[in-house]
Design a protein around this motif. Structure first.
Motif, PDB file in Angstrom:
ATOM      1  N   GLN A 728      -4.843  25.912 -32.678  1.00 47.85           N
ATOM      2  CA  GLN A 728      -4.528  26.091 -34.094  1.00 47.85           C
ATOM      3  C   GLN A 728      -4.997  24.861 -34.858  1.00 47.85           C
ATOM      4  O   GLN A 728      -4.387  23.798 -34.763  1.00 47.85           O
ATOM      5  N   ASN A 729      -6.112  24.990 -35.595  1.00 54.02           N
ATOM      6  CA  ASN A 729      -6.700  23.864 -36.315  1.00 54.02           C
ATOM      7  C   ASN A 729      -6.863  24.131 -37.799  1.00 54.02           C
ATOM      8  O   ASN A 729      -7.545  23.364 -38.479  1.00 54.02           O
ATOM      9  N   SER A 730      -6.267  25.199 -38.307  1.00 52.82           N
ATOM     10  CA  SER A 730      -6.468  25.551 -39.714  1.00 52.82           C
ATOM     11  C   SER A 730      -5.354  25.054 -40.617  1.00 52.82           C
ATOM     12  O   SER A 730      -5.465  25.135 -41.836  1.00 52.82           O
ATOM     13  N   GLY A 731      -4.265  24.537 -40.061  1.00 50.71           N
ATOM     14  CA  GLY A 731      -3.167  24.040 -40.880  1.00 50.71           C
ATOM     15  C   GLY A 731      -3.544  22.786 -41.636  1.00 50.71           C
ATOM     16  O   GLY A 731      -4.165  21.864 -41.083  1.00 50.71           O
ATOM     17  N   VAL A 732      -3.163  22.708 -42.916  1.00 45.74           N
ATOM     18  CA  VAL A 732      -3.562  21.583 -43.750  1.00 45.74           C
ATOM     19  C   VAL A 732      -2.409  21.191 -44.672  1.00 45.74           C
ATOM     20  O   VAL A 732      -1.599  22.041 -45.083  1.00 45.74           O
ATOM     21  N   MET A 733      -2.331  19.924 -44.969  1.00 43.98           N
ATOM     22  CA  MET A 733      -1.344  19.394 -45.905  1.00 43.98           C
ATOM     23  C   MET A 733      -2.038  18.418 -46.842  1.00 43.98           C
ATOM     24  O   MET A 733      -2.910  17.653 -46.418  1.00 43.98           O
ATOM     25  N   VAL A 734      -1.660  18.457 -48.134  1.00 46.12           N
ATOM     26  CA  VAL A 734      -2.251  17.558 -49.117  1.00 46.12           C
ATOM     27  C   VAL A 734      -1.189  17.152 -50.122  1.00 46.12           C
ATOM     28  O   VAL A 734      -0.259  17.921 -50.402  1.00 46.12           O
ATOM     29  N   LYS A 735      -1.301  15.954 -50.615  1.00 46.64           N
ATOM     30  CA  LYS A 735      -0.359  15.433 -51.598  1.00 46.64           C
ATOM     31  C   LYS A 735      -0.839  15.787 -53.000  1.00 46.64           C
ATOM     32  O   LYS A 735      -2.016  15.608 -53.321  1.00 46.64           O
ATOM     33  N   GLY A 736       0.041  16.326 -53.836  1.00 47.47           N
ATOM     34  CA  GLY A 736      -0.334  16.730 -55.185  1.00 47.47           C
ATOM     35  C   GLY A 736       0.840  16.693 -56.136  1.00 47.47           C
ATOM     36  O   GLY A 736       1.872  16.072 -55.849  1.00 47.47           O
ATOM     37  N   GLU A 737       0.691  17.364 -57.272  1.00 48.10           N
ATOM     38  CA  GLU A 737       1.726  17.396 -58.305  1.00 48.10           C
ATOM     39  C   GLU A 737       2.062  18.831 -58.663  1.00 48.10           C
ATOM     40  O   GLU A 737       1.185  19.697 -58.724  1.00 48.10           O
ATOM     41  N   HIS A 738       3.344  19.078 -58.886  1.00 43.72           N
ATOM     42  CA  HIS A 738       3.828  20.366 -59.374  1.00 43.72           C
ATOM     43  C   HIS A 738       4.981  20.104 -60.321  1.00 43.72           C
ATOM     44  O   HIS A 738       5.940  19.406 -59.965  1.00 43.72           O
ATOM     45  N   ALA A 739       4.859  20.630 -61.523  1.00 42.77           N
ATOM     46  CA  ALA A 739       5.882  20.420 -62.558  1.00 42.77           C
ATOM     47  C   ALA A 739       6.122  18.931 -62.778  1.00 42.77           C
ATOM     48  O   ALA A 739       7.265  18.469 -62.864  1.00 42.77           O
ATOM     49  N   ASP A 740       5.010  18.153 -62.834  1.00 42.77           N
ATOM     50  CA  ASP A 740       5.049  16.709 -63.078  1.00 42.77           C
ATOM     51  C   ASP A 740       5.798  15.953 -61.995  1.00 42.77           C
ATOM     52  O   ASP A 740       6.247  14.820 -62.223  1.00 42.77           O
TER      53      ASP A 740
END
Length: 855
Positions: A728-740
């Motif tokens: 299983q190599n398709s899982g991804v995580m990224v840091k971002g913004e939601h509702a400020d």
């Protein structure tokens, strides 16, 4: 190369026609334009050869869909589809070119003018051939084309192959040994035909008229191996890393040089520490059966030395492991192992006292190289053999020594050790608990650690044993064991090293064996596996004798039988089945662990054949998740204890001044056009760089797609690639913004795209992802106590923003949540491979000390 065009049925589609052109270029690359090749059209089907023009016309009417590997047109037979992967930040090789490396070897061994040695004019090889001549002859033979001289270069027998390898200088010294491990036929005993021990006198050879020894120790000298570390310029520079480029942090240990042992050694031996090129070593040894799973009982002991001067990601790699010796079997040497360490200890004493002359390719000078052994690393039995402290019976702990708290179990017929709470902080709550432990509160302080000098004084007071396994010697050893009240069995041979008694830590335990044993016992107890469980009727009877855990005492059953009441960790048959079912469905990223589901037998409820690293992954990652929702809260807690884009601020401020309610939506939709107009205006004024102009014009609409990508130490695959895989190599995580608010987004990769900005030919790889909806408790739940994050994979969000930069992605994998069930999955983070968060001093910070070292 993208081959999706082959499945297009509209043969006038521009994408299909472009694919045909790419295929024709690939097939006729480097060939005569008038030559004929097999035509893969639907009519010819690679059976008819056609010219370039004819093949192009044929393919415009269709190509064979199944011809995805172009083996008739120059493509190899590799079965792996790694060619569909793209590499980002591909590191340069760790070594110089082979020619430079070999030249360094020649300079190090034979001097600057080794290529012009007068011996080179002697012609053919003779028995008195000099070392420079022999080395240059081997070098010239290595430069010959193998396919032109196969018959003359390939050895025709095993004997010739050994002679060829012997000339490379990888020498092995064969030292005969007594078959009873009494002594080595070495140095003063070299000419003897029988064991020098009067109580053994075992013959050296298998028969009087034979020169075939009964037992042989194979010893590989340490000096030439240490010298070769400095032959290569880059490795020679890295051997100084621990002192010149390592960032010292008292609160974090990233390298052995950060340890108190290393710093204490430098304080005690300042002359050794002055030269950063002096080598610190670690020693590891353990026995194994080379015959494999056969019924034959055989134990052979390799001894490995590891240099710690190198960078953390190099010093524990196998190219820098030194095989020092191979201790023969068929039986384990046990306490007689000191006999076989004699050549190594003598060489270590010489290397510490005087050293060996070595050429430093980085400094281009010769110096006296010294070396010291810091510690040994072993499992618990080998710990006892090397240290001299018996790791058995009542005083088995080599830390507590005579203060070991132990108790013999009359029913279990073994010793148990109950004094671990004394190592906890004085205010720890477990110190006050009685029922869960031995029925008493713990008020004792941890035992004082003896220094090496104090240990040496104890060893000087005990009578030293005679080594060997001859019958008379074994009887003598048994009598001494009865008379000796201390667990010291011998003075370790390592105390002959002048610095050994001042080392702060002399022996270490290998955590791999500890994790494996604990995991096997824990799983065996939870699953009630008869051969591995610790919860036996003998253990229940011992609890009754000790007056502990009354609820677990055996209860009377029908007649004279007894019944074992269930414990808080007892699982039902259905829970056991669910446990194994969970293990049989898990998929890991490539290289994270082996295929654990193949070790699971769901019907038989068995777990067999796991490797040592698998146990570490199992107890750290899988066991808390597999038992989640099955055990009581108290039992579960005890087990657990064990691209967002940057935008111009100017554009945002313009939109905010307009008092618009949807600033972010307007920003996303209008920014590209506004950005292009702004850049073209600055370009007309001569104030714009080529990179900014290329970015404003946008990428080429023609892109390359890939099924995989290696970036930042992670190997990513698209979801479609995992259909027939066990990983299983398709899982991804990224840091971002939601509702400020800053948040983490979790998803899976559906496509990997490489876009090119044609004006500057810069390329960017992006991931197209599906993001799981995490807006409320119905999308994500975090167990703060166990630090387990679960997400609901039934809904997605941000479908209008699926792309992230590949360089921003971190890898995760998902496991079924056994507690919440349904579409709930637990998120597990993956550490990057071959990537280390270790700061280094920059070259500008280094002070080049040209002063020569005093030897």
């Amino acid at each position: 190369m993208d081959r999706s065009w082959m499945s297009i049925k509209n043969y006038l589609d521009p994408k299909y026609l472009d694919g045909v052109d790419e295929f024709i270029k690939f097939a006729f690359l480097g060939k005569d334009p008038n030559c004929k090749l097999p035509c893969p059209c639907k009519v010819c089907n690679n059976f008819e050869d056609q010219t370039k023009e004819v093949m192009t016309n044929h393919l415009c009417r269709g190509i064979v869909d199944s011809y995805t590997r172009w083996i008739f047109h120059g493509e190899g037979f590799e079965s792996d589809d790694e060619n569909d992967d793209i590499e980002i930040n591909d590191n340069d090789s760790d070594f110089d070119s082979m020619e430079e490396l070999l030249n360094d070897v020649g300079v190090a061994n034979f001097g600057e003018s080794w290529r012009h040695s007068p011996e080179l004019d002697t012609g053919a090889c003779t028995e008195k051939e000099g070392e420079p001549s022999r080395f240059l002859r081997l070098l010239s033979e290595a430069e010959k084309s193998l396919y032109r001289a196969v018959k003359t270069l390939i050895p025709s027998s095993y004997y010739e192959a050994k002679n060829f390898i012997r000339e490379l200088g990888l020498k092995c010294e064969k030292i005969h040994a007594c078959e009873n491990d009494c002594a080595l036929f070495w140095n003063e005993n070299k000419g003897l035909d029988h064991c020098p021990n009067e109580k053994c006198k075992a013959p050296r050879y298998k028969s009087p008229n034979s020169k075939i020894p009964r037992k042989v120790l194979r010893y590989f000298s340490l000096k030439p191996r240490l010298q070769r570390l400095f032959v290569n310029e880059e490795i020679a520079r890295d051997m100084r890393w621990h002192k010149e480029r390592r960032v010292d942090n008292e609160n974090m240990m990233r390298h052995p040089a950060d340890s108190l042992v290393w710093k204490n050694f430098d304080r005690n031996h300042k002359s050794f520490a002055e030269n950063p090129r002096n080598v610190r070593l670690g020693l590891a040894s353990d026995g194994f059966n080379p015959i494999g799973t056969m019924s034959n009982s055989y134990s052979i002991w390799p001894v490995i030395l590891v240099p710690y001067n190198l960078l953390p990601w190099k010093c524990l790699k196998d190219p820098f492991f030194f095989l020092s010796m191979i201790i023969p079997g068929p039986k384990a040497p046990r306490n007689d192992i000191d006999i076989f360490f004699r050549p190594l200890v003598d060489e270590l004493k010489e290397l510490f006292a005087t050293g060996v002359e070595t050429y430093d390719a980085f400094r281009e000078e010769k110096f006296m190289l010294r070396a010291a052994l810091l510690w040994t690393i072993n499992d618990f039995p080998a710990y006892g053999y090397l240290s001299g402290w018996s790791t058995k019976e009542y005083k088995a702990c080599p830390v507590c020594l005579d203060e070991t708290t132990s108790l013999y179990l009359n029913n279990g017929h073994k010793c148990c050790y109950m004094g671990h709470r004394r190592f906890l902080p004085i205010d720890h709550k477990w110190r006050q608990e009685k029922k869960q432990f031995n029925g008493e509160r713990e008020h004792r302080q941890p035992p004082r650690t003896l220094s090496g000098e104090e240990v040496l004084q104890q060893l000087l007071r005990i009578e030293q044993v005679e080594f060997g396994k001859a019958p008379d010697l074994l009887q003598q050893k048994k009598r001494k064991c009865v008379q000796n009240s201390s667990n010291w069995k011998k003075m370790s041979i390592f105390f002959e090293l002048p610095y050994w008694s001042t080392n702060k830590i002399r022996h270490n335990l290998d955590i791999m064996h500890i994790v494996k044993n604990v995991c096997e016992s824990l799983v065996g107890t939870l699953m009630n596996i008869l051969s591995r469980t610790k919860d036996t009727w003998q253990a229940r009877k011992d609890l009754k004798e000790m007056g502990l855990r009354e609820e677990l005492h055996l209860q009377p059953g029908g007649g004279a039988s007894k019944v074992m009441p269930p414990a808080c960790y007892t699982l039902s048959r259905l829970e056991k089945k669910n446990f194994y079912q969970f293990l049989s469905t898990i998929n890991f990223p490539d290289g994270f662990a082996s295929n654990i589901p193949r070790c699971v037998k769901t019907k038989e409820c068995q777990l067999l054949g796991m490797k040592s690293h698998d146990y570490y992954v199992f107890i750290q990652r899988l066991l808390p998740l597999a038992t989640r929702g099955m055990l009581s809260k108290d039992s579960f807690d005890r087990i657990c204890n064990y691209f967002y884009y940057y935008k111009f601020r100017e554009h945002r401020q313009i939109l905010e001044k307009q008092n618009l309610s949807s600033v972010q939506q307007r920003l996303d939709s209008e920014f590209p056009k506004w950005f292009e107009e702004r850049v073209m205006y600055t370009h007309a004024r001569g104030e714009c760089t080529d990179e900014l102009l290329s970015l404003a014009r946008g990428p080429d609409f023609r892109v390359n797609t890939f099924a995989g990508c290696n970036v930042n130490g992670f190997r990513f695959h698209i979801k479609a690639r995992e259909r027939e895989r066990k990983t299983q190599n398709s899982g991804v995580m990224v840091k971002g913004e939601h509702a400020d608010k800053e948040t983490y987004f979790y998803g899976i990769i559906t496509d990997i795209v490489e876009v090119e900005y044609s004006f500057t030919q810069n390329r960017v790889v992006v991931f197209k992802c599906d993001w799981w909806d995490l807006r409320n408790n119905s999308g994500i739940k975090v167990d703060k106590q166990s630090n387990i994050t679960s997400i609901n994979m039934s809904k997605t969000w941000y479908s209008d923003q699926p792309f992230i930069l590949a360089s921003q992605a971190e890898q995760v994998f998902y496991l079924q949540d056994t507690k919440l069930g349904g579409n709930w999955h637990v998120v597990e983070l993956v550490s990057p491979r071959s990537s280390y968060d270790v700061p280094e001093k920059h070259e500008d910070d280094l002070v080049d000390n040209e002063e020569a070292y005093q030897e």
